[in-house]
Design a protein around this motif. Structure first.
Motif, PDB file in Angstrom:
ATOM      1  N   VAL A 228     -16.257  -5.014  -0.905  1.00  0.00           N
ATOM      2  CA  VAL A 228     -17.267  -3.959  -0.899  1.00  0.00           C
ATOM      3  C   VAL A 228     -16.737  -2.741  -0.146  1.00  0.00           C
ATOM      4  O   VAL A 228     -16.818  -1.598  -0.625  1.00  0.00           O
ATOM      5  CB  VAL A 228     -18.587  -4.481  -0.267  1.00  0.00           C
ATOM      6  N   VAL A 229     -16.146  -2.986   1.036  1.00  0.00           N
ATOM      7  CA  VAL A 229     -15.654  -1.870   1.845  1.00  0.00           C
ATOM      8  C   VAL A 229     -14.566  -1.117   1.077  1.00  0.00           C
ATOM      9  O   VAL A 229     -14.556   0.129   1.060  1.00  0.00           O
ATOM     10  CB  VAL A 229     -15.101  -2.394   3.191  1.00  0.00           C
ATOM     11  N   TYR A 230     -13.685  -1.888   0.397  1.00  0.00           N
ATOM     12  CA  TYR A 230     -12.614  -1.243  -0.369  1.00  0.00           C
ATOM     13  C   TYR A 230     -13.196  -0.350  -1.461  1.00  0.00           C
ATOM     14  O   TYR A 230     -12.764   0.807  -1.632  1.00  0.00           O
ATOM     15  CB  TYR A 230     -11.705  -2.307  -0.976  1.00  0.00           C
ATOM     16  N   LEU A 231     -14.216  -0.864  -2.161  1.00  0.00           N
ATOM     17  CA  LEU A 231     -14.801  -0.062  -3.244  1.00  0.00           C
ATOM     18  C   LEU A 231     -15.456   1.194  -2.693  1.00  0.00           C
ATOM     19  O   LEU A 231     -15.329   2.282  -3.266  1.00  0.00           O
ATOM     20  CB  LEU A 231     -15.812  -0.903  -4.030  1.00  0.00           C
ATOM     21  N   VAL A 232     -16.132   1.051  -1.553  1.00  0.00           N
ATOM     22  CA  VAL A 232     -16.754   2.233  -0.938  1.00  0.00           C
ATOM     23  C   VAL A 232     -15.680   3.271  -0.596  1.00  0.00           C
ATOM     24  O   VAL A 232     -15.809   4.463  -0.903  1.00  0.00           O
ATOM     25  CB  VAL A 232     -17.548   1.817   0.321  1.00  0.00           C
ATOM     26  N   LYS A 233     -14.582   2.807  -0.007  1.00  0.00           N
ATOM     27  CA  LYS A 233     -13.511   3.738   0.366  1.00  0.00           C
ATOM     28  C   LYS A 233     -12.968   4.431  -0.881  1.00  0.00           C
ATOM     29  O   LYS A 233     -12.713   5.642  -0.874  1.00  0.00           O
ATOM     30  CB  LYS A 233     -12.369   2.981   1.047  1.00  0.00           C
ATOM     31  N   MET A 234     -12.794   3.659  -1.954  1.00  0.00           N
ATOM     32  CA  MET A 234     -12.253   4.242  -3.172  1.00  0.00           C
ATOM     33  C   MET A 234     -13.202   5.294  -3.733  1.00  0.00           C
ATOM     34  O   MET A 234     -12.781   6.351  -4.189  1.00  0.00           O
ATOM     35  CB  MET A 234     -12.019   3.155  -4.232  1.00  0.00           C
TER      36      MET A 234
ATOM     37  N   PHE B 266      -9.642  -0.338   8.138  1.00  0.00           N
ATOM     38  CA  PHE B 266     -10.805  -0.927   8.822  1.00  0.00           C
ATOM     39  C   PHE B 266     -11.789  -1.524   7.823  1.00  0.00           C
ATOM     40  O   PHE B 266     -12.098  -0.924   6.801  1.00  0.00           O
ATOM     41  CB  PHE B 266     -11.489   0.153   9.667  1.00  0.00           C
ATOM     42  N   GLY B 267     -12.264  -2.708   8.140  1.00  0.00           N
ATOM     43  CA  GLY B 267     -13.282  -3.348   7.310  1.00  0.00           C
ATOM     44  C   GLY B 267     -12.730  -4.334   6.304  1.00  0.00           C
ATOM     45  O   GLY B 267     -13.480  -5.101   5.719  1.00  0.00           O
ATOM     46  N   SER B 268     -11.406  -4.334   6.084  1.00  0.00           N
ATOM     47  CA  SER B 268     -10.864  -5.253   5.086  1.00  0.00           C
ATOM     48  C   SER B 268     -10.752  -6.663   5.666  1.00  0.00           C
ATOM     49  O   SER B 268     -10.789  -6.857   6.887  1.00  0.00           O
ATOM     50  CB  SER B 268      -9.498  -4.753   4.628  1.00  0.00           C
ATOM     51  N   ALA B 269     -10.634  -7.633   4.767  1.00  0.00           N
ATOM     52  CA  ALA B 269     -10.632  -9.031   5.186  1.00  0.00           C
ATOM     53  C   ALA B 269      -9.337  -9.370   5.914  1.00  0.00           C
ATOM     54  O   ALA B 269      -8.263  -9.084   5.416  1.00  0.00           O
ATOM     55  CB  ALA B 269     -10.782  -9.928   3.960  1.00  0.00           C
ATOM     56  N   VAL B 270      -9.461  -9.953   7.104  1.00  0.00           N
ATOM     57  CA  VAL B 270      -8.259 -10.323   7.847  1.00  0.00           C
ATOM     58  C   VAL B 270      -7.831 -11.747   7.522  1.00  0.00           C
ATOM     59  O   VAL B 270      -6.733 -12.159   7.876  1.00  0.00           O
ATOM     60  CB  VAL B 270      -8.471 -10.168   9.366  1.00  0.00           C
ATOM     61  N   ASP B 271      -8.682 -12.532   6.903  1.00  0.00           N
ATOM     62  CA  ASP B 271      -8.275 -13.875   6.488  1.00  0.00           C
ATOM     63  C   ASP B 271      -8.816 -14.134   5.080  1.00  0.00           C
ATOM     64  O   ASP B 271      -9.333 -13.240   4.433  1.00  0.00           O
ATOM     65  CB  ASP B 271      -8.778 -14.924   7.489  1.00  0.00           C
ATOM     66  N   LEU B 272      -8.701 -15.396   4.652  1.00  0.00           N
ATOM     67  CA  LEU B 272      -9.051 -15.704   3.274  1.00  0.00           C
ATOM     68  C   LEU B 272     -10.465 -16.270   3.137  1.00  0.00           C
ATOM     69  O   LEU B 272     -10.799 -16.855   2.115  1.00  0.00           O
ATOM     70  CB  LEU B 272      -8.039 -16.681   2.689  1.00  0.00           C
TER      71      LEU B 272
ATOM     72  N   GLY C 207       0.803  -6.142  -5.204  1.00  0.00           N
ATOM     73  CA  GLY C 207       1.315  -6.255  -3.835  1.00  0.00           C
ATOM     74  C   GLY C 207       0.505  -5.465  -2.825  1.00  0.00           C
ATOM     75  O   GLY C 207       0.672  -5.649  -1.615  1.00  0.00           O
ATOM     76  N   MET C 208      -0.326  -4.538  -3.296  1.00  0.00           N
ATOM     77  CA  MET C 208      -1.009  -3.628  -2.372  1.00  0.00           C
ATOM     78  C   MET C 208      -2.184  -4.325  -1.711  1.00  0.00           C
ATOM     79  O   MET C 208      -2.977  -4.969  -2.388  1.00  0.00           O
ATOM     80  CB  MET C 208      -1.503  -2.424  -3.198  1.00  0.00           C
ATOM     81  N   PRO C 209      -2.332  -4.228  -0.391  1.00  0.00           N
ATOM     82  CA  PRO C 209      -3.534  -4.792   0.234  1.00  0.00           C
ATOM     83  C   PRO C 209      -4.746  -3.981  -0.194  1.00  0.00           C
ATOM     84  O   PRO C 209      -4.754  -2.768  -0.036  1.00  0.00           O
ATOM     85  CB  PRO C 209      -3.279  -4.619   1.734  1.00  0.00           C
ATOM     86  N   MET C 210      -5.724  -4.623  -0.790  1.00  0.00           N
ATOM     87  CA  MET C 210      -6.935  -3.907  -1.216  1.00  0.00           C
ATOM     88  C   MET C 210      -8.145  -4.459  -0.465  1.00  0.00           C
ATOM     89  O   MET C 210      -8.593  -3.860   0.501  1.00  0.00           O
ATOM     90  CB  MET C 210      -7.109  -4.026  -2.727  1.00  0.00           C
ATOM     91  N   ALA C 211      -8.637  -5.619  -0.904  1.00  0.00           N
ATOM     92  CA  ALA C 211      -9.763  -6.223  -0.192  1.00  0.00           C
ATOM     93  C   ALA C 211      -9.289  -6.862   1.113  1.00  0.00           C
ATOM     94  O   ALA C 211     -10.040  -6.975   2.070  1.00  0.00           O
ATOM     95  CB  ALA C 211     -10.445  -7.253  -1.072  1.00  0.00           C
ATOM     96  N   THR C 212      -8.031  -7.283   1.129  1.00  0.00           N
ATOM     97  CA  THR C 212      -7.497  -7.935   2.325  1.00  0.00           C
ATOM     98  C   THR C 212      -6.721  -6.925   3.161  1.00  0.00           C
ATOM     99  O   THR C 212      -6.351  -5.871   2.670  1.00  0.00           O
ATOM    100  CB  THR C 212      -6.538  -9.063   1.931  1.00  0.00           C
ATOM    101  N   ARG C 213      -6.482  -7.263   4.419  1.00  0.00           N
ATOM    102  CA  ARG C 213      -5.707  -6.367   5.265  1.00  0.00           C
ATOM    103  C   ARG C 213      -4.216  -6.633   5.076  1.00  0.00           C
ATOM    104  O   ARG C 213      -3.404  -5.727   5.098  1.00  0.00           O
ATOM    105  CB  ARG C 213      -6.098  -6.562   6.738  1.00  0.00           C
ATOM    106  N   PHE C 214      -3.856  -7.886   4.866  1.00  0.00           N
ATOM    107  CA  PHE C 214      -2.462  -8.248   4.621  1.00  0.00           C
ATOM    108  C   PHE C 214      -2.183  -8.104   3.129  1.00  0.00           C
ATOM    109  O   PHE C 214      -3.112  -8.052   2.313  1.00  0.00           O
ATOM    110  CB  PHE C 214      -2.209  -9.689   5.069  1.00  0.00           C
ATOM    111  N   SER C 215      -0.921  -8.036   2.785  1.00  0.00           N
ATOM    112  CA  SER C 215      -0.575  -7.923   1.378  1.00  0.00           C
ATOM    113  C   SER C 215      -0.621  -9.299   0.735  1.00  0.00           C
ATOM    114  O   SER C 215      -0.105 -10.264   1.296  1.00  0.00           O
ATOM    115  CB  SER C 215       0.819  -7.342   1.245  1.00  0.00           C
TER     116      SER C 215
END
Lengths: 309, 667
Positions: free
Chosen positions: A259-265, A243-249, A82-90
């Motif tokens: 990529v942005v999510y992995l960098v943040k992690m 910031f940087g996560s995908a706002v659509d599909l 359920g957690m938004p990771m690569a996307t901005r929405f859940s």
């Protein structure tokens, strides 16, 4: 449907990559000690070896001990889906309600502590109770910080909060930033890393409730504990730094988002590794002082929220 | 309405039959329990019908006050809850009452039937006089059930309960009499349509809130609850903790939304209710953690859950006063749903504790342990109850707490600074409560049912008879259904809440989703349950298939190299001591609060002594002078009547002479 596939991929990758996170932490710790240390894939080897071993439980234990490790993993998979990771929405919005997330963390904690008592081992039981008390001390801060964030964003959904932050439409930005600080610290404590790995604080309590587990059960816990840390970090990122996560599909958006999510992690992992290698463990009876300090930060955030700035 | 009246009649007949056959305890028990079970089934049918159906009223002319009944959605919810609990308690009683042989089972069945019937009547009557009569009957019958053991603890607990119930009763009476004097009628129907002046409405509301708060056991009026509830037989404890204290909540909702419905509500009513709720919830669970008597622990948890219900009711009152119908309905939905849920899981847990008591003869967790082996059904049911009361998703306790949080957050979003502050306080207290409740039930379940047996009674325990197991399983299934099936239940409850608050219904559920329509927050317990089961069992299956080492359950637990003994593992007090170390301010308040009930008892004794003295004053002023006068007259007359016959002859002669003289004079 696409959202569900994303959720499923998130859940599966969370299981598969969690040992990598703990492996990197081990490798980093060795470097800080100026040891050569194991490779970052050592935890996979450990888990593979543990899976082959006998699953030994104490003679007074019940099914609670048997079901606890898979239950822990299962809860983390559901939270990860359920957690938004690569996307901005859940990907699955009904799993991303902040109150649901906090209470879903209580489910594995309940069984984790219960399995300590179930083993009939005094030390495992004590470790379990410490885990529960840490929960009582940190939950007020988590809740108040999220309460402020919810009021500032006008929603209790992690994904929608991220969208509001991304769009810059948060009502009281200063309060929101301070709530973010409180939440980050609270999450760090909740992760159970040094200096707050209190469940295993004494010589006899090594590994806390894990000490009566062995073989596949222990392997599952070695996967589950880093999963929890990643889920908490993802929640922080999804609400406060979307910031940087995908706002659509779109494929490009998803690729960039991943990529942005992995960098943040990785950044968060580095920060936590540095912290845990620079400090010594807090004495158990003084943990309360520090958690109340976190609560004070959350109260500050709330004060700013009432003032509307 | 007919069903409801039939249920009352069956209860009454059952009570009398149980009383008349009480010479033979077995007959009394069977007759009393059977009648109770049938009556509760009728009452369930009438209650469920009233939740969504139209409001039904009936009036029977009485020489004194008209006996009017009214079944509205609020009454329907309460009657259903109490009747379901009563059903479980009666079924449970078929076996459980055997433990009370020689203590008058027939009489217990008599009081229990009357107790349930009087609770139903309190809920349904629509008249001040009858409300107070049945309220008093409810207190009295439950008092007799508390003191049934006739030992020191139960008599003391019963006495405290008696005193506290009557202080509450006085406040409620004053509140109702004020309303009656304004309207000039003792009918609730008249209150409902009257617009009270703001000051009078506030006085009435606060008096009723405090008075019903005594009955509900909210902090600081809770101290009777952990003394009285554990002393009663366990199925009666379930009825008291699950059902009777809800009459307190019922009263608060009824006075706030129904009787003062035509008046202007004040914002601070809701704030007061919310603050009392927040404090009750956190203190209730903190004190529960310090207990090692399993029934006292559960009784303190009732204080906690009353607090959580009050949080919802407080939000509803705030929403009503702020003229936000959605918020009012949302808060009321949260409060009512938690009321139902608490009744179910607390009933289940008390029945579970009763089974432990039945099987081992003790309520002291320190000497139990390892009961899951001997009592698997009880252990599973108690675990489900523990998870539900700890608000673990996807069970029912979580759903209602989610709505409570949503109500608090929604109120904070729309309200001003003070509302924000109060709601944040409520949410933080609820968070602490949730975490402490998890700790408390890990302790309660773990120490009682898991690990090794710490005494012979625990090692030799046997599973309880079938009727007791059936009662527990019924409640456990209801707990699971109310959690996972919440999207089916919530629409009907929302409709009821909307009728009670006098507002339009809101969309709190759509499909499998539970929704807070104000801020569009969504969860789904059925889908969560499905995902959770898949996410637990698929990886488990894969890992089981991969692992080749097999399973061993041979070795002793590790004990630092020593030989492990039964004294080593954790006991309840070691958990309580750890929690006390971190939360000592909460416990520091405890002594002050706990001294309250004995304080009232002392005051009562003082009044009693004073009354002994005062009772002579009437004699001094009224009776004594008259007595003296009579005495003096008697002495005078005794001189006339000396007893000497010669004096009497003289009297006769004198009389004759006087009459002769008179006759001559007249002629």
């Amino acid at each position: 449907m696409a959202e569900f596939i994303i959720a499923l991929v998130q859940g599966i990758l969370l299981v598969l990559l969690a040992p990598l996170a703990s492996g990197i932490a081990r490798w980093f710790r060795a470097k800080v000690h100026t040891r050569k240390g194991p490779s970052i894939f050592q935890d996979y080897r450990d888990i593979a070896k543990l899976l082959k071993r006998q699953d030994v439980h104490s003679n007074v234990s019940s099914r609670v001990s048997r079901i606890m490790p898979p239950l822990y993993i299962g809860c983390m998979i559901v939270l990860g889906m359920g957690m938004p990771m690569a996307t901005r929405f859940s990907p699955i919005p009904f799993l991303a309600d902040i109150i649901l997330v906090i209470y879903m963390l209580a489910l594995p904690r309940f069984f984790f502590a219960l399995s300590g008592i179930d083993s009939g081992d005094a030390y495992a039981g004590t470790g379990g109770v410490r885990e529960l008390i840490m929960g009582t001390l940190i939950e007020p801060s988590l809740m108040l910080a999220l309460f402020v964030a919810a009021i500032a964003c006008g929603t209790t959904n992690v994904g929608t909060m991220g969208q509001m932050v991304g769009a810059g439409t948060v009502q009281s930005p200063i309060a929101f930033v301070i709530a973010g600080i409180a939440f980050a610290v609270a999450c760090y404590i909740e992760m159970g890393k040094l200096p707050y790995d209190e469940a295993e604080a004494e010589q006899e309590l090594q590994e806390g409730p894990l000490q009566e587990l062995s073989g596949p059960s222990l392997a599952m816990m070695h996967i589950a504990v880093p999963m929890k840390q990643v889920v908490l970090a993802s929640m922080f990122v999804a609400i406060f730094l979307p910031f940087g996560s995908a706002v659509d599909l779109s494929v490009a958006g998803l690729a960039v988002g991943t990529v942005v999510y992995l960098v943040k992690m990785v950044v968060i992992l580095v920060v936590t590794m540095v912290i845990e290698n620079c400090v010594s463990r807090v004495r158990w009876k003084f943990v309360g002082h520090q958690t109340w300090f976190v609560f004070a930060i959350a109260v500050c955030a709330f004060a700013f929220c009432v003032l509307g700035i | 309405m007919q069903l409801f009246l039939i249920s009352l009649a069956v209860s009454g007949v059952g009570a009398l039959l149980a009383l008349f056959t009480s010479k033979s305890e077995q007959t009394g028990k069977v007759l009393g329990c059977t009648a109770g079970t049938i009556a509760s089934l009728f009452a369930i049918a009438s209650g469920i019908g009233a939740i969504t159906g139209p409001i039904q009223t009936t009036t029977a002319a009485m020489p004194f006050f008209a006996f009017s009944l009214r079944l509205d959605p609020l009454a329907g919810i309460l009657i259903t809850v109490i009747s379901v609990l009563a059903f479980a308690a009666w079924v449970y009683g078929f076996s459980y009452f055997d433990d009370y042989k020689g203590k008058g089972i027939g009489v217990m069945c008599f009081f229990m039937n009357l107790f349930i019937a009087s609770m139903d009547c309190v809920i349904a009557v629509d008249n001040v006089f009858w409300f107070l009569v049945f309220f008093e009957l409810m207190s009295l019958t439950s008092y007799f059930l508390v003191v049934v053991e006739q030992n020191e603890a139960s008599i003391k607990g019963g006495f405290m309960y008696f005193i506290m119930a009557h202080i509450g009763f006085i406040m409620i009476t004053i509140s109702f009499l004020i309303m009656a004097s304004v309207t000039g009628s003792f009918e609730f129907a008249a209150f409902r349509t009257t617009h009270f002046a703001p000051g009078i409405a506030s006085v009435c509301f606060i008096l009723a809130f405090l008075g019903f708060g005594f009955k509900a056991g909210m902090v600081p009026f809770h101290s009777w609850l952990p003394m009285a509830h554990p002393a009663a037989p366990s199925n009666v404890s379930a009825l008291m903790s699950g059902g009777m204290i809800k009459i307190g909540i019922f009263g608060i909702i009824k006075v706030g939304f129904d009787l003062l419905g035509a008046s202007t509500p004040e914002m601070w009513w809701g704030i007061v209710v919310l603050l009392f709720g927040a404090v009750s919830s956190v203190l209730g669970v903190a004190y529960a953690l310090a207990e090692h008597d399993i029934k006292r622990l559960l009784a303190y948890h009732s204080v906690e859950n009353i607090g959580i219900i009050l949080l919802g009711v407080g939000v509803a009152l705030i929403g009503w006063a702020a003229n936000q119908p959605l918020l009012a309905v949302l808060g009321l939905l949260a409060g009512l749903f938690h009321l139902i849920n608490h009744a179910m899981f607390k009933g289940l847990l008390f029945l579970g504790a009763g089974s432990v008591l039945y099987a081992t003869g003790t309520r002291n967790m320190e000497i139990l342990g390892g009961l899951r082996k001997a009592m698997p059904t009880t252990a599973i049911c108690f675990l489900i109850g523990s998870l539900a009361i700890s608000a673990i998703p996807p069970l029912n306790g979580f759903v209602s707490e989610w709505f409570t949080y949503q109500g608090l957050i929604t109120a904070a979003m729309t309200g001003d600074g003070i509302i924000k502050l109060v709601c944040a306080f409520g949410a933080v207290m609820l968070a602490i409560t949730g975490a402490l409740a998890v700790t408390c039930f890990v302790k309660a379940y773990g120490i009682t049912f898991l690990g090794a047996a710490r005494s012979d009674v625990a090692a030799n325990a046997k599973e309880v008879p079938a009727p007791m197991r059936i009662a527990m399983v019924v409640l456990a299934v209801i707990c699971i259904f109310l959690g996972i099936g919440a999207p089916l239940v919530v629409p009907a409850l929302t409709q009821a809440a909307a009728v009670i608050a006098g507002q339009a219904a809101i969309d709190s559920a759509s499909g499998a989703m539970l929704v807070n329509p104000v801020i569009d927050a969504t969860i789904s317990t059925p889908l969560l349950a499905v995902l959770l089961i898949a996410a637990v069992f698929i990886p488990w299956g894969i890992i089981k298939a991969k692992s080749t080492g097999g399973v061993s359950e041979e070795p002793d637990p590790w004990a630092c190299g020593y030989y492990p003994s039964a004294d080593m593992p954790l006991v309840a007090n070691s958990v309580g001591a750890q929690v006390k170390m971190f939360w000592h301010p909460l416990y520091a308040m405890r002594d002050g609060l706990a001294s309250q009930a004995p304080g009232y008892a002392r005051a009562f004794k003082g009044i009693q002594n004073w009354a002994y003295k005062v009772q002579n004053w009437g004699d001094f002023l009224l009776v004594d002078p008259i007595a003296k006068f009579v005495d003096a007259t008697a002495k005078l007359s005794s001189k006339l009547e000396g007893g000497d016959f010669r004096v009497y002859i003289c009297y006769i002669v004198v009389a004759l002479v006087v009459f002769l003289v008179l006759a001559i004079a007249i002629i």
